[in-house]
Motif scaffolding. Sequence first.
Motif, PDB file in Angstrom:
ATOM      1  N   ALA A  53       0.859  -1.320   0.246  1.00  0.00           N
ATOM      2  CA  ALA A  53       0.016   0.029  -0.071  1.00  0.00           C
ATOM      3  C   ALA A  53       0.951   1.173  -0.058  1.00  0.00           C
ATOM      4  N   PRO A  54       0.290   2.389  -0.485  1.00  0.00           N
ATOM      5  CA  PRO A  54       1.167   3.536  -0.374  1.00  0.00           C
ATOM      6  C   PRO A  54       1.418   4.045   1.193  1.00  0.00           C
ATOM      7  N   SER A  55       2.035   4.939   1.409  1.00  0.00           N
ATOM      8  CA  SER A  55       2.299   5.082   2.835  1.00  0.00           C
ATOM      9  C   SER A  55       0.876   5.807   3.402  1.00  0.00           C
ATOM     10  N   PHE A  56       0.901   5.561   4.817  1.00  0.00           N
ATOM     11  CA  PHE A  56      -0.090   6.077   5.427  1.00  0.00           C
ATOM     12  C   PHE A  56      -0.497   7.751   5.446  1.00  0.00           C
ATOM     13  N   TRP A  57       0.596   8.303   5.161  1.00  0.00           N
ATOM     14  CA  TRP A  57       0.636   9.808   5.107  1.00  0.00           C
ATOM     15  C   TRP A  57      -0.178   9.965   3.784  1.00  0.00           C
TER      16      TRP A  57
END
Length: 343
Positions: free
Chosen positions: A255-259
């Motif tokens: 997944a992409p970063s949480f940010w």
Amino acid sequence: MSRRRNSEDDDGAAEITAQSRKLRNSLISLAVFFGLVAALLFSVPSLHAVTDRISDANPTWIAAAAGFELLSCAGYVVLFGLVFARLGRSLSSRLSLAELAVNSVVSASGLGGIALGAWVLRTKGISVERIAKRSVLIFMLTSVVNVGAVVAIGVPMWLGILPGSQNPLLTLLPAAVAAATIVGTLALASWARGEACRRRFEHGRTAVALTALSGGVEDAVRMIREHDWRLSGAVGYWLFDPLTLYACLAAFGPAPSFWVVAMAYLVGMLANSIPIPGGFIAVEGGLVGMLLLFGTRPASMVLAAVVIYRAISLWIPAVIGSVAFLTLRREIGKPIAVTVPPT
């Protein structure tokens, strides 16, 4: 006296029936919406890739997403218990869950649930002024976390400190708007306080609104300064929702970063302000669009993750909140036994 009491009982029963019907119809609309989504996914050839993606989702991550959504609901319960401490833990828990049910099926930035809570509290003898002030307070506490998160994530992301896009239109502009919203709200509360003082001998909706706005914002600032641990409920209410979306994306691989997910969530969920049931289509489009703008690919994975996220984030609070609402029916009209001094 007897006739008046009977009339009030009849009005209360009619209102309960109306509220129950409204919630039931909203749940039916929710079911119809997801039925239509499923029909489109299976019938439109270009969407078959999304259907295949959904069937390949990692069940462990989906279970984690459901757990995060439950924690988000728990955060709201904790915060509601702080704001409405006079109600007692049992009643405040059930009423907060009922509000979440309404918020999940009536898109209006949380105002639908607040309206339900205000009606229940009014039937229990709480003054309109106090209900209005406390409603503004809980709305402010939940909103300040969202607005603050836009600034706290958007500016560092634009500066390159946090991973994600450095496009100022996706980061700096939302952060600037959020900061201006905070300043504007404080200024509006200050103006309302002055107007309320000038109209202190007046009655009516305008006077109540001015007092509620100024008092609600002042109480929010005071509570934040006091650092009550239950304020973490406001943070949890927000934080675990984008974590739910993150888990849904992770169910399909890296997944992409949480940010990135959090920033896309914060901007994309602005569509939830549109007053349509559940924010259908508008919210999904906002989330998918923002995730794509932040570089999340492929599009079929993004759409599949958002569909699953929306199913979880709408159905979990809708179901548990509806059960809580049914238990509230027995509480309507009963006076509150005050066990905690008013704040």
